[in-house]
Motif scaffolding. Structure first.
Motif, PDB file in Angstrom:
ATOM      1  N   LYS A 110       0.826  -1.201   0.000  1.00  0.00           N
ATOM      2  CA  LYS A 110       0.000   0.000   0.000  1.00  0.00           C
ATOM      3  C   LYS A 110       0.864   1.256   0.000  1.00  0.00           C
ATOM      4  CE  LYS A 110      -3.952   2.002   2.281  1.00  0.00           C
ATOM      5  NZ  LYS A 110      -4.933   1.913   3.328  1.00  0.00           N
ATOM      6  N   VAL A 111       0.435   2.226  -0.806  1.00  0.00           N
ATOM      7  CA  VAL A 111       1.109   3.519  -0.837  1.00  0.00           C
ATOM      8  C   VAL A 111       0.073   4.632  -0.685  1.00  0.00           C
ATOM      9  CG1 VAL A 111       3.106   2.799  -2.190  1.00  0.00           C
ATOM     10  CG2 VAL A 111       1.056   3.582  -3.363  1.00  0.00           C
ATOM     11  N   PRO A 112       0.452   5.730  -0.017  1.00  0.00           N
ATOM     12  CA  PRO A 112      -0.488   6.836   0.156  1.00  0.00           C
ATOM     13  C   PRO A 112      -0.521   7.746  -1.073  1.00  0.00           C
ATOM     14  CG  PRO A 112       1.568   7.374   1.231  1.00  0.00           C
ATOM     15  CD  PRO A 112       1.717   5.975   0.674  1.00  0.00           C
ATOM     16  N   LEU A 113      -1.394   8.708  -1.038  1.00  0.00           N
ATOM     17  CA  LEU A 113      -1.465   9.722  -2.072  1.00  0.00           C
ATOM     18  C   LEU A 113      -0.398  10.770  -1.761  1.00  0.00           C
ATOM     19  CD1 LEU A 113      -2.985  10.726  -4.571  1.00  0.00           C
ATOM     20  CD2 LEU A 113      -4.512  11.971  -3.051  1.00  0.00           C
ATOM     21  N   PHE A 114       0.714  10.737  -2.510  1.00  0.00           N
ATOM     22  CA  PHE A 114       1.793  11.705  -2.327  1.00  0.00           C
ATOM     23  C   PHE A 114       1.440  13.007  -3.032  1.00  0.00           C
ATOM     24  CE2 PHE A 114       4.263   7.624  -2.919  1.00  0.00           C
ATOM     25  CZ  PHE A 114       4.589   7.453  -1.585  1.00  0.00           C
ATOM     26  N   ASP A 115       2.081  14.115  -2.613  1.00  0.00           N
ATOM     27  CA  ASP A 115       1.981  15.366  -3.368  1.00  0.00           C
ATOM     28  C   ASP A 115       2.945  15.230  -4.540  1.00  0.00           C
ATOM     29  OD1 ASP A 115       2.100  17.878  -4.492  1.00  0.00           O
ATOM     30  OD2 ASP A 115       2.696  18.901  -2.650  1.00  0.00           O
ATOM     31  N   THR A 116       2.410  15.048  -5.711  1.00  0.00           N
ATOM     32  CA  THR A 116       3.233  14.881  -6.913  1.00  0.00           C
ATOM     33  C   THR A 116       3.013  16.020  -7.909  1.00  0.00           C
ATOM     34  OG1 THR A 116       1.522  13.479  -7.876  1.00  0.00           O
ATOM     35  CG2 THR A 116       3.306  12.363  -6.694  1.00  0.00           C
ATOM     36  N   SER A 117       2.508  17.124  -7.429  1.00  0.00           N
ATOM     37  CA  SER A 117       2.155  18.242  -8.304  1.00  0.00           C
ATOM     38  C   SER A 117       3.355  18.881  -9.001  1.00  0.00           C
ATOM     39  CB  SER A 117       1.377  19.302  -7.524  1.00  0.00           C
ATOM     40  OG  SER A 117       2.146  19.793  -6.445  1.00  0.00           O
ATOM     41  N   SER A 118       4.567  18.656  -8.516  1.00  0.00           N
ATOM     42  CA  SER A 118       5.773  19.213  -9.149  1.00  0.00           C
ATOM     43  C   SER A 118       6.584  18.168  -9.908  1.00  0.00           C
ATOM     44  CB  SER A 118       6.680  19.853  -8.091  1.00  0.00           C
ATOM     45  OG  SER A 118       6.012  20.917  -7.451  1.00  0.00           O
ATOM     46  N   VAL A 119       6.182  16.919  -9.831  1.00  0.00           N
ATOM     47  CA  VAL A 119       6.962  15.823 -10.398  1.00  0.00           C
ATOM     48  C   VAL A 119       6.902  15.819 -11.922  1.00  0.00           C
ATOM     49  CG1 VAL A 119       7.221  13.302 -10.486  1.00  0.00           C
ATOM     50  CG2 VAL A 119       6.656  14.428  -8.329  1.00  0.00           C
ATOM     51  N   THR A 120       8.081  15.633 -12.542  1.00  0.00           N
ATOM     52  CA  THR A 120       8.172  15.499 -14.000  1.00  0.00           C
ATOM     53  C   THR A 120       8.655  14.109 -14.412  1.00  0.00           C
ATOM     54  OG1 THR A 120      10.419  16.390 -14.020  1.00  0.00           O
ATOM     55  CG2 THR A 120       8.610  17.959 -14.366  1.00  0.00           C
ATOM     56  N   ASP A 121       9.266  13.375 -13.492  1.00  0.00           N
ATOM     57  CA  ASP A 121       9.808  12.053 -13.820  1.00  0.00           C
ATOM     58  C   ASP A 121       9.336  11.014 -12.810  1.00  0.00           C
ATOM     59  OD1 ASP A 121      11.291   9.808 -14.517  1.00  0.00           O
ATOM     60  OD2 ASP A 121      13.192  10.879 -14.646  1.00  0.00           O
ATOM     61  N   MET A 122       8.545  10.038 -13.306  1.00  0.00           N
ATOM     62  CA  MET A 122       8.088   8.917 -12.486  1.00  0.00           C
ATOM     63  C   MET A 122       8.586   7.590 -13.054  1.00  0.00           C
ATOM     64  SD  MET A 122       4.201   9.787 -11.349  1.00  0.00           S
ATOM     65  CE  MET A 122       3.892  10.909  -9.997  1.00  0.00           C
ATOM     66  N   GLY A 123       9.603   7.651 -13.873  1.00  0.00           N
ATOM     67  CA  GLY A 123      10.156   6.445 -14.476  1.00  0.00           C
ATOM     68  C   GLY A 123      10.592   5.444 -13.419  1.00  0.00           C
ATOM     69  N   GLN A 124      10.162   4.213 -13.564  1.00  0.00           N
ATOM     70  CA  GLN A 124      10.513   3.090 -12.695  1.00  0.00           C
ATOM     71  C   GLN A 124      10.133   3.312 -11.230  1.00  0.00           C
ATOM     72  OE1 GLN A 124      14.702   2.993 -13.863  1.00  0.00           O
ATOM     73  NE2 GLN A 124      14.283   1.078 -14.949  1.00  0.00           N
ATOM     74  N   MET A 125       9.217   4.181 -10.979  1.00  0.00           N
ATOM     75  CA  MET A 125       8.828   4.524  -9.606  1.00  0.00           C
ATOM     76  C   MET A 125       8.419   3.298  -8.787  1.00  0.00           C
ATOM     77  SD  MET A 125       6.100   7.401  -8.477  1.00  0.00           S
ATOM     78  CE  MET A 125       5.602   7.665  -6.799  1.00  0.00           C
ATOM     79  N   PHE A 126       7.646   2.397  -9.387  1.00  0.00           N
ATOM     80  CA  PHE A 126       7.183   1.194  -8.687  1.00  0.00           C
ATOM     81  C   PHE A 126       7.724  -0.083  -9.322  1.00  0.00           C
ATOM     82  CE2 PHE A 126       3.821   4.364  -7.961  1.00  0.00           C
ATOM     83  CZ  PHE A 126       3.760   4.342  -6.578  1.00  0.00           C
ATOM     84  N   GLU A 127       8.674   0.035 -10.220  1.00  0.00           N
ATOM     85  CA  GLU A 127       9.189  -1.152 -10.919  1.00  0.00           C
ATOM     86  C   GLU A 127       9.607  -2.230  -9.919  1.00  0.00           C
ATOM     87  OE1 GLU A 127      12.543  -2.596 -14.142  1.00  0.00           O
ATOM     88  OE2 GLU A 127      12.589  -0.544 -13.443  1.00  0.00           O
ATOM     89  N   GLY A 128       9.148  -3.448 -10.158  1.00  0.00           N
ATOM     90  CA  GLY A 128       9.538  -4.570  -9.313  1.00  0.00           C
ATOM     91  C   GLY A 128       8.775  -4.679  -8.004  1.00  0.00           C
ATOM     92  N   CYS A 129       7.754  -3.835  -7.792  1.00  0.00           N
ATOM     93  CA  CYS A 129       6.882  -4.009  -6.618  1.00  0.00           C
ATOM     94  C   CYS A 129       5.926  -5.133  -6.988  1.00  0.00           C
ATOM     95  CB  CYS A 129       6.153  -2.706  -6.294  1.00  0.00           C
ATOM     96  SG  CYS A 129       7.261  -1.390  -5.724  1.00  0.00           S
ATOM     97  N   SER A 130       6.461  -6.321  -6.995  1.00  0.00           N
ATOM     98  CA  SER A 130       5.882  -7.424  -7.749  1.00  0.00           C
ATOM     99  C   SER A 130       4.854  -8.291  -7.045  1.00  0.00           C
ATOM    100  CB  SER A 130       7.011  -8.321  -8.252  1.00  0.00           C
ATOM    101  OG  SER A 130       7.840  -8.727  -7.183  1.00  0.00           O
ATOM    102  N   ASN A 131       4.898  -8.420  -5.765  1.00  0.00           N
ATOM    103  CA  ASN A 131       4.115  -9.476  -5.133  1.00  0.00           C
ATOM    104  C   ASN A 131       2.777  -9.081  -4.523  1.00  0.00           C
ATOM    105  OD1 ASN A 131       6.006 -11.448  -5.781  1.00  0.00           O
ATOM    106  ND2 ASN A 131       7.241 -10.935  -4.002  1.00  0.00           N
ATOM    107  N   TYR A 132       2.575  -7.821  -4.150  1.00  0.00           N
ATOM    108  CA  TYR A 132       1.361  -7.474  -3.425  1.00  0.00           C
ATOM    109  C   TYR A 132       0.677  -6.196  -3.881  1.00  0.00           C
ATOM    110  CZ  TYR A 132       3.264 -10.980  -0.293  1.00  0.00           C
ATOM    111  OH  TYR A 132       3.775 -12.136   0.214  1.00  0.00           O
TER     112      TYR A 132
END
Length: 175
Positions: free
Chosen positions: A33-55
């Motif tokens: 589980k992940v919360p709602l982050f403040d991502t209003s300034s984010v330009t790069d989300m590449g591979q942010m969750f890559e490999g969060c594979s099991n749940y």
């Protein structure tokens, strides 16, 4: 916070003003589980969750209005069931975004008007049943189709009757 072997949940993170969240939670294979982050300034989300594979089965609908790179964001998130509803109006790079998300059942109809690369975006999403053909048509018929689209839908939907039917309607150079 990448590659923390026993990380199950994130309660809160102050991400205000952060522009790069690439690889932020990469390879946390037990993350649920992940919360709602403040991502209003984010330009790069590449591979942010890559490999969060099991749940990890879902993520919140983050503010992605400034994001240009979603490459590999959910690569090998085998349990992800639903694609988030992201604003991709500024996206340029969606390559591998859902690569090998084997539990994903629907292709989300993202805005791809500026996208240049969708290489392997839905490759390996073997249980997709809906919208692969519609998404292909949307991209192929926009003013400037993505220049790189090799294997965007490789093996997409092959475990479902409907998915196989949709895959047959997509040209070989996209799969």
């Amino acid at each position: 916070m990448a590659n923390i072997p026993n990380l199950l949940e994130i309660i809160a993170v102050n991400s205000t003003g952060v522009t790069d969240m690439s690889c932020f939670l990469k390879d946390n294979e037990r993350l649920m589980k992940v919360p709602l982050f403040d991502t209003s300034s984010v330009t790069d989300m590449g591979q942010m969750f890559e490999g969060c594979s099991n749940y990890l089965t879902e993520v919140p609908d983050y503010d992605t209005s400034k994001v240009t790179n979603f490459g590999g964001m959910f690569h090998n998130c085998y349990c992800l069931k639903t694609a988030p509803n992201f604003d991709t109006s500024n996206a340029i790079y969606l390559a591998g975004m859902f690569w090998n998300c084997t539990s994903l059942e629907d292709v989300h109809l993202y805005n791809t008007s500026k996208v240049q690369n969708v290489f392997v975006m839905y490759s390996g999403c073997v249980n997709v049943m809906h919208n692969a053909h519609i998404f292909y048509l949307q991209m192929a018929n926009q003013a400037t189709p993505p220049a790189e689209h090799t294997e965007t839908f490789k093996d997409c939907g092959i475990n479902t009757t409907r998915g196989k039917g949709e895959l047959r309607l997509i040209p070989d150079d996209w799969k």
